[in-house]
Design a protein around this motif. Structure first.
Motif, PDB file in Angstrom:
ATOM      1  N   PRO A 118       0.815  -1.221   0.000  1.00 28.30           N
ATOM      2  CA  PRO A 118       0.000   0.000   0.000  1.00 28.30           C
ATOM      3  C   PRO A 118       0.846   1.267   0.000  1.00 28.30           C
ATOM      4  CG  PRO A 118      -0.451  -1.335   1.970  1.00 28.30           C
ATOM      5  CD  PRO A 118       0.467  -2.123   1.102  1.00 28.30           C
ATOM      6  N   LEU A 119       1.996   1.212   0.632  1.00 29.66           N
ATOM      7  CA  LEU A 119       2.878   2.394   0.628  1.00 29.66           C
ATOM      8  C   LEU A 119       3.327   2.719  -0.797  1.00 29.66           C
ATOM      9  CD1 LEU A 119       4.488   4.480   2.291  1.00 29.66           C
ATOM     10  CD2 LEU A 119       6.320   2.779   2.471  1.00 29.66           C
ATOM     11  N   ALA A 120       3.687   1.679  -1.528  1.00 32.51           N
ATOM     12  CA  ALA A 120       4.100   1.882  -2.926  1.00 32.51           C
ATOM     13  C   ALA A 120       2.934   2.381  -3.774  1.00 32.51           C
ATOM     14  CB  ALA A 120       4.648   0.580  -3.502  1.00 32.51           C
ATOM     15  N   PRO A 152      -6.262   7.516 -19.978  1.00 34.43           N
ATOM     16  CA  PRO A 152      -5.372   6.506 -19.403  1.00 34.43           C
ATOM     17  C   PRO A 152      -5.016   6.771 -17.939  1.00 34.43           C
ATOM     18  CG  PRO A 152      -4.217   7.848 -21.044  1.00 34.43           C
ATOM     19  CD  PRO A 152      -5.662   8.196 -21.133  1.00 34.43           C
ATOM     20  N   VAL A 153      -5.044   8.024 -17.546  1.00 33.20           N
ATOM     21  CA  VAL A 153      -4.781   8.339 -16.134  1.00 33.20           C
ATOM     22  C   VAL A 153      -5.867   7.722 -15.263  1.00 33.20           C
ATOM     23  CG1 VAL A 153      -4.647  10.222 -14.438  1.00 33.20           C
ATOM     24  CG2 VAL A 153      -3.560  10.483 -16.685  1.00 33.20           C
ATOM     25  N   LEU A 154      -7.122   7.913 -15.691  1.00 33.28           N
ATOM     26  CA  LEU A 154      -8.208   7.335 -14.899  1.00 33.28           C
ATOM     27  C   LEU A 154      -8.205   5.807 -14.974  1.00 33.28           C
ATOM     28  CD1 LEU A 154      -9.124  10.378 -14.887  1.00 33.28           C
ATOM     29  CD2 LEU A 154     -11.382   9.440 -14.440  1.00 33.28           C
ATOM     30  N   GLN A 155      -7.784   5.276 -16.105  1.00 32.49           N
ATOM     31  CA  GLN A 155      -7.688   3.804 -16.193  1.00 32.49           C
ATOM     32  C   GLN A 155      -6.662   3.270 -15.202  1.00 32.49           C
ATOM     33  OE1 GLN A 155      -6.862   3.357 -20.374  1.00 32.49           O
ATOM     34  NE2 GLN A 155      -9.025   3.100 -20.903  1.00 32.49           N
ATOM     35  N   ALA A 156      -5.534   3.959 -15.108  1.00 34.90           N
ATOM     36  CA  ALA A 156      -4.488   3.517 -14.169  1.00 34.90           C
ATOM     37  C   ALA A 156      -5.001   3.600 -12.730  1.00 34.90           C
ATOM     38  CB  ALA A 156      -3.238   4.381 -14.345  1.00 34.90           C
ATOM     39  N   LEU A 157      -5.711   4.680 -12.436  1.00 33.73           N
ATOM     40  CA  LEU A 157      -6.240   4.844 -11.081  1.00 33.73           C
ATOM     41  C   LEU A 157      -7.346   3.832 -10.795  1.00 33.73           C
ATOM     42  CD1 LEU A 157      -6.280   8.745 -11.066  1.00 33.73           C
ATOM     43  CD2 LEU A 157      -4.709   7.259  -9.796  1.00 33.73           C
ATOM     44  N   GLU A 158      -8.107   3.493 -11.835  1.00 37.14           N
ATOM     45  CA  GLU A 158      -9.182   2.494 -11.686  1.00 37.14           C
ATOM     46  C   GLU A 158      -8.601   1.137 -11.249  1.00 37.14           C
ATOM     47  OE1 GLU A 158     -12.352   2.507 -11.709  1.00 37.14           O
ATOM     48  OE2 GLU A 158     -12.915   0.420 -12.092  1.00 37.14           O
ATOM     49  N   ALA A 209      -7.700   1.512  -7.607  1.00 37.36           N
ATOM     50  CA  ALA A 209      -8.875   1.544  -6.730  1.00 37.36           C
ATOM     51  C   ALA A 209      -9.514   0.149  -6.646  1.00 37.36           C
ATOM     52  CB  ALA A 209      -9.885   2.568  -7.235  1.00 37.36           C
ATOM     53  N   GLY A 210      -9.516  -0.568  -7.766  1.00 35.05           N
ATOM     54  CA  GLY A 210     -10.107  -1.907  -7.789  1.00 35.05           C
ATOM     55  C   GLY A 210      -9.334  -2.890  -6.930  1.00 35.05           C
ATOM     56  N   GLU A 211      -8.048  -2.691  -6.846  1.00 35.91           N
ATOM     57  CA  GLU A 211      -7.192  -3.579  -6.042  1.00 35.91           C
ATOM     58  C   GLU A 211      -7.418  -3.356  -4.542  1.00 35.91           C
ATOM     59  OE1 GLU A 211      -2.388  -4.301  -6.236  1.00 35.91           O
ATOM     60  OE2 GLU A 211      -3.142  -2.283  -5.894  1.00 35.91           O
ATOM     61  N   ARG A 212      -7.781  -2.141  -4.188  1.00 33.92           N
ATOM     62  CA  ARG A 212      -8.189  -1.770  -2.826  1.00 33.92           C
ATOM     63  C   ARG A 212      -7.066  -1.728  -1.786  1.00 33.92           C
ATOM     64  NH1 ARG A 212     -13.298  -1.182  -1.728  1.00 33.92           N
ATOM     65  NH2 ARG A 212     -13.010  -1.775   0.448  1.00 33.92           N
ATOM     66  N   ALA A 269     -14.732   1.366  -9.949  1.00 36.54           N
ATOM     67  CA  ALA A 269     -14.102   1.361  -8.615  1.00 36.54           C
ATOM     68  C   ALA A 269     -13.744   2.793  -8.196  1.00 36.54           C
ATOM     69  CB  ALA A 269     -12.854   0.476  -8.614  1.00 36.54           C
ATOM     70  N   LEU A 270     -13.267   3.556  -9.169  1.00 32.44           N
ATOM     71  CA  LEU A 270     -12.897   4.946  -8.887  1.00 32.44           C
ATOM     72  C   LEU A 270     -14.148   5.774  -8.553  1.00 32.44           C
ATOM     73  CD1 LEU A 270     -10.198   6.434  -8.828  1.00 32.44           C
ATOM     74  CD2 LEU A 270     -10.614   7.115 -11.205  1.00 32.44           C
ATOM     75  N   SER A 271     -15.235   5.505  -9.254  1.00 31.05           N
ATOM     76  CA  SER A 271     -16.494   6.201  -8.965  1.00 31.05           C
ATOM     77  C   SER A 271     -16.981   5.886  -7.560  1.00 31.05           C
ATOM     78  CB  SER A 271     -17.599   5.777  -9.935  1.00 31.05           C
ATOM     79  OG  SER A 271     -17.320   6.244 -11.211  1.00 31.05           O
ATOM     80  N   ARG A 272     -16.861   4.620  -7.181  1.00 29.84           N
ATOM     81  CA  ARG A 272     -17.270   4.251  -5.812  1.00 29.84           C
ATOM     82  C   ARG A 272     -16.420   5.009  -4.806  1.00 29.84           C
ATOM     83  NH1 ARG A 272     -18.034  -0.822  -7.767  1.00 29.84           N
ATOM     84  NH2 ARG A 272     -15.920  -1.472  -7.245  1.00 29.84           N
ATOM     85  N   TRP A 273     -15.100   5.025  -5.077  1.00 28.77           N
ATOM     86  CA  TRP A 273     -14.197   5.744  -4.177  1.00 28.77           C
ATOM     87  C   TRP A 273     -14.605   7.219  -4.093  1.00 28.77           C
ATOM     88  CZ3 TRP A 273     -11.271   9.886  -5.856  1.00 28.77           C
ATOM     89  CH2 TRP A 273     -10.468  10.464  -4.863  1.00 28.77           C
ATOM     90  N   TRP A 274     -14.872   7.840  -5.230  1.00 26.97           N
ATOM     91  CA  TRP A 274     -15.232   9.257  -5.260  1.00 26.97           C
ATOM     92  C   TRP A 274     -16.516   9.512  -4.452  1.00 26.97           C
ATOM     93  CZ3 TRP A 274     -14.050  13.972  -5.208  1.00 26.97           C
ATOM     94  CH2 TRP A 274     -14.951  14.971  -5.577  1.00 26.97           C
ATOM     95  N   GLY A 275     -17.492   8.627  -4.590  1.00 26.97           N
ATOM     96  CA  GLY A 275     -18.740   8.762  -3.840  1.00 26.97           C
ATOM     97  C   GLY A 275     -18.493   8.759  -2.342  1.00 26.97           C
TER      98      GLY A 275
END
Ligand code: GSH
Length: 221
Positions: free
Chosen positions: A88-90, A139-145, A148-151, A188-194
Motif C-alpha cells: 500500500p505504501l508503494a 489513461p490516467v483514470l484507467q491507471a487509477l481504476e 482503486a479496484g485492487e483496494r 471502482a474509482l467512482s465508488r471511491w469518489w462517492g
C-alpha cells in the motif's frame, strides 16, 4: 506553534494542502497570493519556483504539495495516513506520482479550466484543448481504476495521502460533463469518489469557484 499557508483559493494543489490541514484539524493562517498574475516577490521569497502552496511552520518553509502532506502527517498528531506495509505504501506513492506527472495538467488545466472555469469569467472556451485533455485523462483514470479496484489504497476505508492528493483533482474534473462521464466509466474509482466527496474535511475545502465564490476572484488557475 504558528502555521501559515500561502496559496490561492481555487488552486487545486492549495486545496490538497488545506484538505490535509483540515484532516489534521490544524489551525492556520491563510495568505492568498495568485501565482498566475505577474511575479509576487513575497512568493519568490518563499519559493523561487513561484508556485503555491507554500507552508510555513514556525519559520520552516516548505513547498511541493506531496512534501507538505508528508510533513504535516508526521509533525502533527492524527490518524496515520501513510501505510506501513510495502505494497500500500508503494501504491500511495504511485497514485501521487501519476496525478502530479500525468493527471493535473489534462484534468485540471485543460478540461476543468476550459469547460468549467473559463465560462464563469466569460472567457472563450478552446474545444481543442478540452479534446486533448480528455484524451490524455483517459489513461490516467484507467491507471487509477486498477489501483482503486485492487483496494490497497483508494479503498473507501482507510484514508491515505493518495486520497487527499487525488480528491480535489477529481472534484474539479468531474464538474465537466465529459469528465463525469469518464469517471462514471471507471466503477471502482467512482465508488471511491462517492465515498471521498462526503468526507467533512473535503466538504470544508470544496468551495464553489467563480466570481461569486471567492473574495478576490483570479482569472486563471
Ligand atoms: N509541484 C508543485 C505544483 C504546484 C502548482 O502547480 N501549483 C499551481 C497552482 S494549482 C501554481 O502555483 N502554478 C503557478 C505556475 O505554475 O506558474 C506542488 O506539488 O506543489
Amino acid at each position: 506553534m504558528a502555521v501559515r499557508l500561502t496559496g490561492l483559493g481555487v488552486s487545486v494543489y492549495t486545496r490538497i494542502a488545506r484538505l490535509m490541514l483540515a484532516e489534521r484539524r490544524i489551525e492556520y493562517e491563510f495568505i492568498e497570493i495568485d501565482p498566475f498574475v505577474g511575479t509576487s516577490s513575497a512568493l519568490v521569497d518563499l519559493n523561487p519556483l513561484h508556485t503555491v502552496p507554500v507552508l510555513d511552520h514556525d519559520g520552516f518553509i516548505l513547498h511541493e504539495t506531496s512534501a507538505i502532506l508528508r510533513y504535516l502527517e508526521t509533525a502533527f498528531n492524527g490518524v496515520p495516513m501513510v501505510p506501513g506495509a510495502p505494497k500500500p505504501l508503494a501504491r500511495m506513492a504511485q497514485v501521487i506520482s501519476v496525478i502530479d506527472s500525468r493527471g493535473y495538467w489534462p484534468m485540471v488545466r485543460q478540461v476543468f479550466a476550459q469547460r468549467v472555469y473559463a465560462p464563469l469569467y466569460g472567457e472563450p472556451v478552446d474545444e481543442a484543448v478540452i479534446a486533448e485533455g480528455l484524451r490524455r485523462a483517459v489513461p490516467v483514470l484507467q491507471a487509477l481504476e486498477r489501483i482503486a479496484g485492487e483496494r490497497l489504497v483508494l479503498n473507501g476505508d482507510r484514508v491515505t495521502l493518495a486520497d487527499l492528493h487525488l480528491g480535489p483533482m477529481v472534484g474539479y474534473f468531474q464538474q465537466a460533463p465529459e469528465g463525469q462521464e469518464i469517471l462514471a466509466g471507471n466503477k471502482a474509482l467512482s465508488r471511491w469518489w462517492g465515498w471521498f466527496r462526503e468526507r467533512p474535511a473535503f466538504q470544508a475545502v470544496d468551495r464553489p469557484v467563480g466570481p461569486g465564490g471567492l473574495a478576490s476572484p483570479p482569472k486563471r488557475l
